[in-house]
Design an enzyme around this catalytic site. Structure first.
Site, PDB file in Angstrom:
ATOM      1  N   PRO A   1      16.093  11.976 -23.912  1.00  0.00           N
ATOM      2  CA  PRO A   1      17.495  11.839 -23.530  1.00  0.00           C
ATOM      3  C   PRO A   1      18.204  13.163 -23.214  1.00  0.00           C
ATOM      4  CG  PRO A   1      17.192  11.425 -25.869  1.00  0.00           C
ATOM      5  CD  PRO A   1      15.825  11.485 -25.260  1.00  0.00           C
ATOM      6  N   ASN A   2      19.032  13.074 -22.184  1.00  0.00           N
ATOM      7  CA  ASN A   2      19.912  14.154 -21.718  1.00  0.00           C
ATOM      8  C   ASN A   2      19.195  15.263 -20.957  1.00  0.00           C
ATOM      9  OD1 ASN A   2      22.441  13.131 -22.751  1.00  0.00           O
ATOM     10  ND2 ASN A   2      21.609  13.555 -24.781  1.00  0.00           N
TER      11      ASN A   2
ATOM     12  N   ARG B   1      24.478  22.460 -17.909  1.00  0.00           N
ATOM     13  CA  ARG B   1      25.245  22.856 -19.097  1.00  0.00           C
ATOM     14  C   ARG B   1      24.363  23.621 -20.067  1.00  0.00           C
ATOM     15  NH1 ARG B   1      28.111  17.234 -19.854  1.00  0.00           N
ATOM     16  NH2 ARG B   1      28.827  17.387 -17.720  1.00  0.00           N
TER      17      ARG B   1
ATOM     18  N   TYR C   1      19.257  26.223 -22.846  1.00  0.00           N
ATOM     19  CA  TYR C   1      18.199  25.504 -22.131  1.00  0.00           C
ATOM     20  C   TYR C   1      17.805  26.126 -20.784  1.00  0.00           C
ATOM     21  CZ  TYR C   1      19.337  21.966 -25.610  1.00  0.00           C
ATOM     22  OH  TYR C   1      19.546  21.317 -26.796  1.00  0.00           O
TER      23      TYR C   1
ATOM     24  N   ASN D   1       8.502  16.069 -24.223  1.00  0.00           N
ATOM     25  CA  ASN D   1       9.699  16.665 -24.819  1.00  0.00           C
ATOM     26  C   ASN D   1      10.588  15.487 -25.246  1.00  0.00           C
ATOM     27  OD1 ASN D   1      12.015  17.883 -25.605  1.00  0.00           O
ATOM     28  ND2 ASN D   1      12.206  19.225 -23.805  1.00  0.00           N
TER      29      ASN D   1
ATOM     30  N   ALA E   1      16.360  14.760 -28.384  1.00  0.00           N
ATOM     31  CA  ALA E   1      16.980  14.457 -29.688  1.00  0.00           C
ATOM     32  C   ALA E   1      16.189  13.420 -30.487  1.00  0.00           C
ATOM     33  CB  ALA E   1      18.411  13.980 -29.485  1.00  0.00           C
TER      34      ALA E   1
ATOM     35  N   ASP F   1       5.218   6.307 -34.074  1.00  0.00           N
ATOM     36  CA  ASP F   1       4.235   5.215 -34.097  1.00  0.00           C
ATOM     37  C   ASP F   1       3.549   5.055 -32.746  1.00  0.00           C
ATOM     38  OD1 ASP F   1       4.867   4.703 -36.723  1.00  0.00           O
ATOM     39  OD2 ASP F   1       6.135   2.965 -36.310  1.00  0.00           O
TER      40      ASP F   1
ATOM     41  N   GLU G   1       3.594  18.087 -28.163  1.00  0.00           N
ATOM     42  CA  GLU G   1       5.070  18.075 -28.200  1.00  0.00           C
ATOM     43  C   GLU G   1       5.556  19.436 -27.717  1.00  0.00           C
ATOM     44  OE1 GLU G   1       6.404  17.987 -32.249  1.00  0.00           O
ATOM     45  OE2 GLU G   1       8.531  18.034 -31.737  1.00  0.00           O
TER      46      GLU G   1
ATOM     47  N   HIS H   1       9.199  21.867 -26.601  1.00  0.00           N
ATOM     48  CA  HIS H   1      10.654  22.044 -26.563  1.00  0.00           C
ATOM     49  C   HIS H   1      10.994  23.303 -25.788  1.00  0.00           C
ATOM     50  CE1 HIS H   1      11.283  18.863 -29.444  1.00  0.00           C
ATOM     51  NE2 HIS H   1      10.272  19.354 -30.130  1.00  0.00           N
ATOM     52  N   LEU H   2      12.096  23.217 -25.047  1.00  0.00           N
ATOM     53  CA  LEU H   2      12.598  24.391 -24.318  1.00  0.00           C
ATOM     54  C   LEU H   2      13.091  25.448 -25.304  1.00  0.00           C
ATOM     55  CD1 LEU H   2      14.632  22.193 -21.884  1.00  0.00           C
ATOM     56  CD2 LEU H   2      12.869  23.789 -21.085  1.00  0.00           C
ATOM     57  N   SER H   3      13.914  25.001 -26.246  1.00  0.00           N
ATOM     58  CA  SER H   3      14.484  25.892 -27.256  1.00  0.00           C
ATOM     59  C   SER H   3      13.558  25.919 -28.475  1.00  0.00           C
ATOM     60  CB  SER H   3      15.884  25.412 -27.653  1.00  0.00           C
ATOM     61  OG  SER H   3      15.794  24.170 -28.344  1.00  0.00           O
TER      62      SER H   3
ATOM     63  N   ARG I   1      17.799  26.625 -34.975  1.00  0.00           N
ATOM     64  CA  ARG I   1      19.092  26.028 -34.656  1.00  0.00           C
ATOM     65  C   ARG I   1      19.646  25.247 -35.863  1.00  0.00           C
ATOM     66  NH1 ARG I   1      18.444  23.075 -29.101  1.00  0.00           N
ATOM     67  NH2 ARG I   1      20.705  23.061 -29.283  1.00  0.00           N
TER      68      ARG I   1
ATOM     69  N   ARG J   1      17.759  19.827 -36.810  1.00  0.00           N
ATOM     70  CA  ARG J   1      16.679  19.921 -35.807  1.00  0.00           C
ATOM     71  C   ARG J   1      15.374  20.393 -36.420  1.00  0.00           C
ATOM     72  NH1 ARG J   1      19.460  19.293 -30.876  1.00  0.00           N
ATOM     73  NH2 ARG J   1      21.550  20.131 -31.013  1.00  0.00           N
TER      74      ARG J   1
HETATM   75  O1  CA2 Z   1      14.750  22.402 -26.865  1.00  0.00           O
HETATM   76  C1  CA2 Z   1      14.444  21.271 -26.471  1.00  0.00           C
HETATM   77  O2  CA2 Z   1      13.698  21.054 -25.517  1.00  0.00           O
HETATM   78  C2  CA2 Z   1      15.072  20.046 -27.170  1.00  0.00           C
HETATM   79  O3  CA2 Z   1      14.088  19.010 -27.187  1.00  0.00           O
HETATM   80  C3  CA2 Z   1      16.276  19.646 -26.340  1.00  0.00           C
HETATM   81  C4  CA2 Z   1      17.078  18.510 -26.938  1.00  0.00           C
HETATM   82  C5  CA2 Z   1      17.417  18.794 -28.402  1.00  0.00           C
HETATM   83  O4  CA2 Z   1      18.051  17.670 -28.975  1.00  0.00           O
HETATM   84  C6  CA2 Z   1      16.179  19.167 -29.220  1.00  0.00           C
HETATM   85  O5  CA2 Z   1      16.594  19.477 -30.531  1.00  0.00           O
HETATM   86  C7  CA2 Z   1      15.465  20.337 -28.608  1.00  0.00           C
HETATM   87  C8  CA2 Z   1      18.375  18.283 -26.164  1.00  0.00           C
HETATM   88  C9  CA2 Z   1      18.173  18.012 -24.710  1.00  0.00           C
HETATM   89  C10 CA2 Z   1      19.520  17.985 -24.048  1.00  0.00           C
HETATM   90  O6  CA2 Z   1      19.439  18.741 -22.853  1.00  0.00           O
HETATM   91  C11 CA2 Z   1      20.587  19.133 -22.262  1.00  0.00           C
HETATM   92  C12 CA2 Z   1      20.442  19.967 -21.172  1.00  0.00           C
HETATM   93  C13 CA2 Z   1      21.553  20.425 -20.536  1.00  0.00           C
HETATM   94  C14 CA2 Z   1      22.821  20.035 -20.945  1.00  0.00           C
HETATM   95  C15 CA2 Z   1      22.958  19.206 -22.027  1.00  0.00           C
HETATM   96  C16 CA2 Z   1      21.837  18.740 -22.683  1.00  0.00           C
END
Ligand code: CA2
Length: 144
Positions: free
Chosen positions: A11-12, A19, A24, A75, A78, A88, A99, A101-103, A108, A112
């Site tokens: 998601p997102n 943003r 990110y 990825n 959330a 599962d 798995e 993640h970008l960050s 954080r 998380r």
């Molecule tokens: O660091 C990552 O890749 C995360 O999976 C990104 C998730 C976050 O909930 C994880 O803890 C770490 C959030 C993705 C939301 O991406 C956005 C990108 C631009 C603007 C808003 C949200």
């Protein structure tokens, strides 16, 4: 012809590049797809690149990857920190999964720090921006 690698985004992540660039990066999800295409091609694979904001759809993607894919780079966004269903689903497939993640979630907010997905995948790569996808593909191809 070998099966494709499924790259599944939660998601997102469709908002990537619009943003929070300090967290990110500035690349869009489409840019990330292009980077993955190039890396996969160099490794001799095609990719199926998917994104959904809906947990059940992500479960369907994982099951589809289990049937039709060579492996999974995911990825979970959330849902990493909440989803027993994703845990599962990843455990139920017979293909390897990584798995990514970008960050770096460990640096954080404390919520998380828990990943429900980590216990169901081969390994986790985080904190390298779009390079996490590239490193994930490399690691996965070594496993396949
Ligand atoms: O660091 C990552 O890749 C995360 O999976 C990104 C998730 C976050 O909930 C994880 O803890 C770490 C959030 C993705 C939301 O991406 C956005 C990108 C631009 C603007 C808003 C949200």
């Amino acid at each position: 012809m070998s099966k494709p690698i499924f790259i599944i985004n939660g998601p997102n992540l469709n908002l990537l590049g619009t943003r929070e660039p300090e967290v990110y990066g500035t690349q869009t999800l489409d840019d990330v797809k292009g980077i993955c295409d190039k890396k996969a091609q160099a490794l001799g694979y095609k990719i199926t690149f998917l994104q959904s904001n809906i947990e059940g759809e992500l479960i369907d993607f994982i099951q589809q990857a289990g049937r039709d894919g060579a492996g999974i780079v995911i990825n979970p966004a959330a849902y990493t920190h909440t989803s027993v269903a994703m845990h599962d689903a990843l455990k139920a497939v017979d293909v390897p999964s990584i798995e990514i993640h970008l960050s770096q979630p460990a640096k954080r907010e404390s919520f998380r720090r828990r990943s429900y997905v980590a216990e169901a995948v081969h390994g986790t790569i985080s904190g390298f921006g779009a390079d996490s996808y590239v490193l994930g593909l490399q690691a996965l191809s070594n496993l396949i």
